[in-house]
Design a protein around this motif. Structure first.
Motif, PDB file in Angstrom:
ATOM      1  N   ARG A 103      -4.000  -3.027 -13.852  1.00  0.00           N
ATOM      2  CA  ARG A 103      -3.230  -4.413 -14.148  1.00  0.00           C
ATOM      3  C   ARG A 103      -1.763  -3.854 -13.752  1.00  0.00           C
ATOM      4  N   LEU A 104      -1.283  -2.811 -14.688  1.00  0.00           N
ATOM      5  CA  LEU A 104       0.112  -2.295 -14.624  1.00  0.00           C
ATOM      6  C   LEU A 104       0.588  -2.137 -13.174  1.00  0.00           C
ATOM      7  N   ILE A 105      -0.255  -1.164 -12.602  1.00  0.00           N
ATOM      8  CA  ILE A 105       0.031  -0.953 -11.288  1.00  0.00           C
ATOM      9  C   ILE A 105       0.049  -2.197 -10.231  1.00  0.00           C
ATOM     10  N   TYR A 106      -0.678  -3.030 -10.490  1.00  0.00           N
ATOM     11  CA  TYR A 106      -0.854  -4.207  -9.424  1.00  0.00           C
ATOM     12  C   TYR A 106       0.411  -5.058  -9.752  1.00  0.00           C
ATOM     13  N   MET A 107       0.769  -5.224 -11.071  1.00  0.00           N
ATOM     14  CA  MET A 107       2.000  -5.902 -11.368  1.00  0.00           C
ATOM     15  C   MET A 107       3.406  -5.229 -10.813  1.00  0.00           C
ATOM     16  N   ALA A 108       3.358  -3.928 -10.671  1.00  0.00           N
ATOM     17  CA  ALA A 108       4.548  -3.145 -10.063  1.00  0.00           C
ATOM     18  C   ALA A 108       4.553  -3.233  -8.575  1.00  0.00           C
ATOM     19  N   ILE A 109       3.581  -3.324  -8.085  1.00  0.00           N
ATOM     20  CA  ILE A 109       3.568  -3.355  -6.605  1.00  0.00           C
ATOM     21  C   ILE A 109       3.593  -4.886  -5.979  1.00  0.00           C
ATOM     22  N   ASP A 110       3.053  -5.743  -6.903  1.00  0.00           N
ATOM     23  CA  ASP A 110       3.196  -7.187  -6.593  1.00  0.00           C
ATOM     24  C   ASP A 110       4.240  -7.937  -7.023  1.00  0.00           C
ATOM     25  N   ASN A 111       5.321  -7.035  -7.484  1.00  0.00           N
ATOM     26  CA  ASN A 111       6.610  -7.745  -8.099  1.00  0.00           C
ATOM     27  C   ASN A 111       7.862  -7.984  -7.156  1.00  0.00           C
ATOM     28  N   ASP A 125      15.926  -7.466  -9.493  1.00  0.00           N
ATOM     29  CA  ASP A 125      16.639  -6.557 -10.386  1.00  0.00           C
ATOM     30  C   ASP A 125      16.418  -5.219 -10.080  1.00  0.00           C
ATOM     31  N   TYR A 126      17.264  -4.505  -9.340  1.00  0.00           N
ATOM     32  CA  TYR A 126      16.686  -3.191  -8.826  1.00  0.00           C
ATOM     33  C   TYR A 126      16.507  -2.098  -9.965  1.00  0.00           C
ATOM     34  N   LEU A 127      17.373  -2.184 -11.126  1.00  0.00           N
ATOM     35  CA  LEU A 127      17.005  -1.308 -12.113  1.00  0.00           C
ATOM     36  C   LEU A 127      15.802  -1.497 -12.817  1.00  0.00           C
ATOM     37  N   LYS A 128      15.530  -2.913 -12.913  1.00  0.00           N
ATOM     38  CA  LYS A 128      14.084  -3.436 -13.594  1.00  0.00           C
ATOM     39  C   LYS A 128      13.058  -2.711 -13.138  1.00  0.00           C
ATOM     40  N   LYS A 129      13.139  -2.795 -11.717  1.00  0.00           N
ATOM     41  CA  LYS A 129      12.257  -2.587 -10.779  1.00  0.00           C
ATOM     42  C   LYS A 129      11.911  -1.047 -10.673  1.00  0.00           C
ATOM     43  N   ILE A 130      13.061  -0.303 -10.614  1.00  0.00           N
ATOM     44  CA  ILE A 130      12.708   1.172 -10.635  1.00  0.00           C
ATOM     45  C   ILE A 130      12.127   1.765 -11.981  1.00  0.00           C
ATOM     46  N   LEU A 131      12.655   0.989 -13.175  1.00  0.00           N
ATOM     47  CA  LEU A 131      12.132   1.534 -14.463  1.00  0.00           C
ATOM     48  C   LEU A 131      10.825   1.114 -14.745  1.00  0.00           C
ATOM     49  N   THR A 132      10.433   0.067 -14.111  1.00  0.00           N
ATOM     50  CA  THR A 132       8.683  -0.319 -13.963  1.00  0.00           C
ATOM     51  C   THR A 132       8.086   0.823 -13.265  1.00  0.00           C
ATOM     52  N   GLU A 133       8.484   0.983 -12.097  1.00  0.00           N
ATOM     53  CA  GLU A 133       7.851   1.888 -11.215  1.00  0.00           C
ATOM     54  C   GLU A 133       7.988   3.291 -11.840  1.00  0.00           C
ATOM     55  N   ALA A 134       8.868   3.854 -12.452  1.00  0.00           N
ATOM     56  CA  ALA A 134       8.997   5.097 -13.287  1.00  0.00           C
ATOM     57  C   ALA A 134       8.101   5.097 -14.326  1.00  0.00           C
ATOM     58  N   GLY A 135       8.018   4.050 -14.957  1.00  0.00           N
ATOM     59  CA  GLY A 135       6.763   3.932 -16.111  1.00  0.00           C
ATOM     60  C   GLY A 135       5.487   3.980 -15.808  1.00  0.00           C
ATOM     61  N   VAL A 136       5.184   3.415 -14.693  1.00  0.00           N
ATOM     62  CA  VAL A 136       3.796   3.409 -13.789  1.00  0.00           C
ATOM     63  C   VAL A 136       3.287   4.943 -13.517  1.00  0.00           C
ATOM     64  N   MET A 137       4.502   5.268 -12.903  1.00  0.00           N
ATOM     65  CA  MET A 137       4.415   6.871 -12.548  1.00  0.00           C
ATOM     66  C   MET A 137       4.160   7.758 -13.471  1.00  0.00           C
ATOM     67  N   GLU A 154       0.891  -1.062  -0.113  1.00  0.00           N
ATOM     68  CA  GLU A 154       0.039   0.044   0.164  1.00  0.00           C
ATOM     69  C   GLU A 154       0.825   1.414   0.064  1.00  0.00           C
ATOM     70  N   LYS A 155       1.804   1.266   0.718  1.00  0.00           N
ATOM     71  CA  LYS A 155       2.800   2.370   0.565  1.00  0.00           C
ATOM     72  C   LYS A 155       3.648   2.505  -0.836  1.00  0.00           C
ATOM     73  N   ILE A 156       3.710   1.459  -1.230  1.00  0.00           N
ATOM     74  CA  ILE A 156       4.260   1.492  -2.783  1.00  0.00           C
ATOM     75  C   ILE A 156       3.212   2.134  -3.694  1.00  0.00           C
ATOM     76  N   LEU A 157       2.067   1.700  -3.584  1.00  0.00           N
ATOM     77  CA  LEU A 157       0.974   2.090  -4.398  1.00  0.00           C
ATOM     78  C   LEU A 157       0.691   3.591  -4.244  1.00  0.00           C
ATOM     79  N   GLY A 158       0.689   3.950  -3.074  1.00  0.00           N
ATOM     80  CA  GLY A 158       0.714   5.792  -2.660  1.00  0.00           C
ATOM     81  C   GLY A 158       1.815   6.410  -3.427  1.00  0.00           C
ATOM     82  N   LYS A 159       3.065   5.844  -3.224  1.00  0.00           N
ATOM     83  CA  LYS A 159       4.338   6.453  -4.035  1.00  0.00           C
ATOM     84  C   LYS A 159       3.841   6.310  -5.425  1.00  0.00           C
ATOM     85  N   LEU A 160       3.425   5.370  -5.981  1.00  0.00           N
ATOM     86  CA  LEU A 160       3.343   5.323  -7.625  1.00  0.00           C
ATOM     87  C   LEU A 160       2.264   6.348  -7.729  1.00  0.00           C
ATOM     88  N   CYS A 161       1.237   6.386  -7.214  1.00  0.00           N
ATOM     89  CA  CYS A 161       0.112   7.145  -7.602  1.00  0.00           C
ATOM     90  C   CYS A 161       0.166   8.646  -7.107  1.00  0.00           C
TER      91      CYS A 161
END
Length: 170
Positions: free
Chosen positions: A124-132, A136-148, A37-44
């Motif tokens: 779906r994309l947001i859910y995948m980003a928070i349930d991921n 791989d830190y770089l891949k996680k950061i790029l995924t989150e940046a794309g969602v944001m 939920e914290k990650i979800l808030g950060k993304l949104c």
């Protein structure tokens, strides 16, 4: 966006989005953890800057109440923008010249929370980003940046119906 006159700017859309992501997670038999939920808030709720413009053709932009509310007690200035003269921004990626969005000018939609329809793909994309559990830190950061970026391209254009007289473009 947090410094605008309507303290709920972006909240209208984001609250609906967060509820839809939680509903999607429940449908997947996965109640979100506190950390998710914290990650979800950060993304949104990523930080963003907007320029808010009133539509000159709708006459309310020249209404005295608009000047009182936005013109520093009548000491404001009226600026006109001709977006057809804004130079495009280009970038080079892998030797390819491509046009980038330097700005996205769009008319605000004045709605209630019940009227907001959110693309299932974004949910779906947001859910995948928070349930991921991505290691791989770089891949996680790029995924989150794309969602944001996706959320930032949608959320500032929804405003509550109470502000409809502004006829706002952003």
């Amino acid at each position: 966006i947090t410094a605008l006159n309507d303290t709920t700017e972006r909240d209208l859309f984001v609250n609906v989005l967060i509820n839809e992501v939680k509903r999607y997670a429940n449908n997947q038999q996965n109640r979100l953890t506190e950390e998710q939920e914290k990650i979800l808030g950060k993304l949104c709720y990523s930080d963003m800057y907007v320029i808010s413009l009133s539509d000159k053709e709708l006459s309310l932009s020249d209404e005295l109440n608009m000047w009182r509310g936005y013109g520093g007690n009548g000491y404001g200035a009226c600026l006109e923008f001709d977006f057809s003269k804004v130079q495009p921004f280009y970038s080079v990626t892998k030797d390819i010249l491509q046009l980038e969005d330097a700005f996205i000018l769009r008319k605000c939609e004045y709605v209630t929370a019940e009227e907001i329809k959110i693309e299932q793909e974004l949910i779906r994309l947001i859910y995948m980003a928070i349930d991921n559990p991505e290691k791989d830190y770089l891949k996680k950061i790029l995924t989150e940046a794309g969602v944001m970026a996706r959320v930032a391209c949608v959320s500032p254009y929804y405003k509550h119906k109470a502000y409809e007289s502004e006829h706002e473009w952003r």
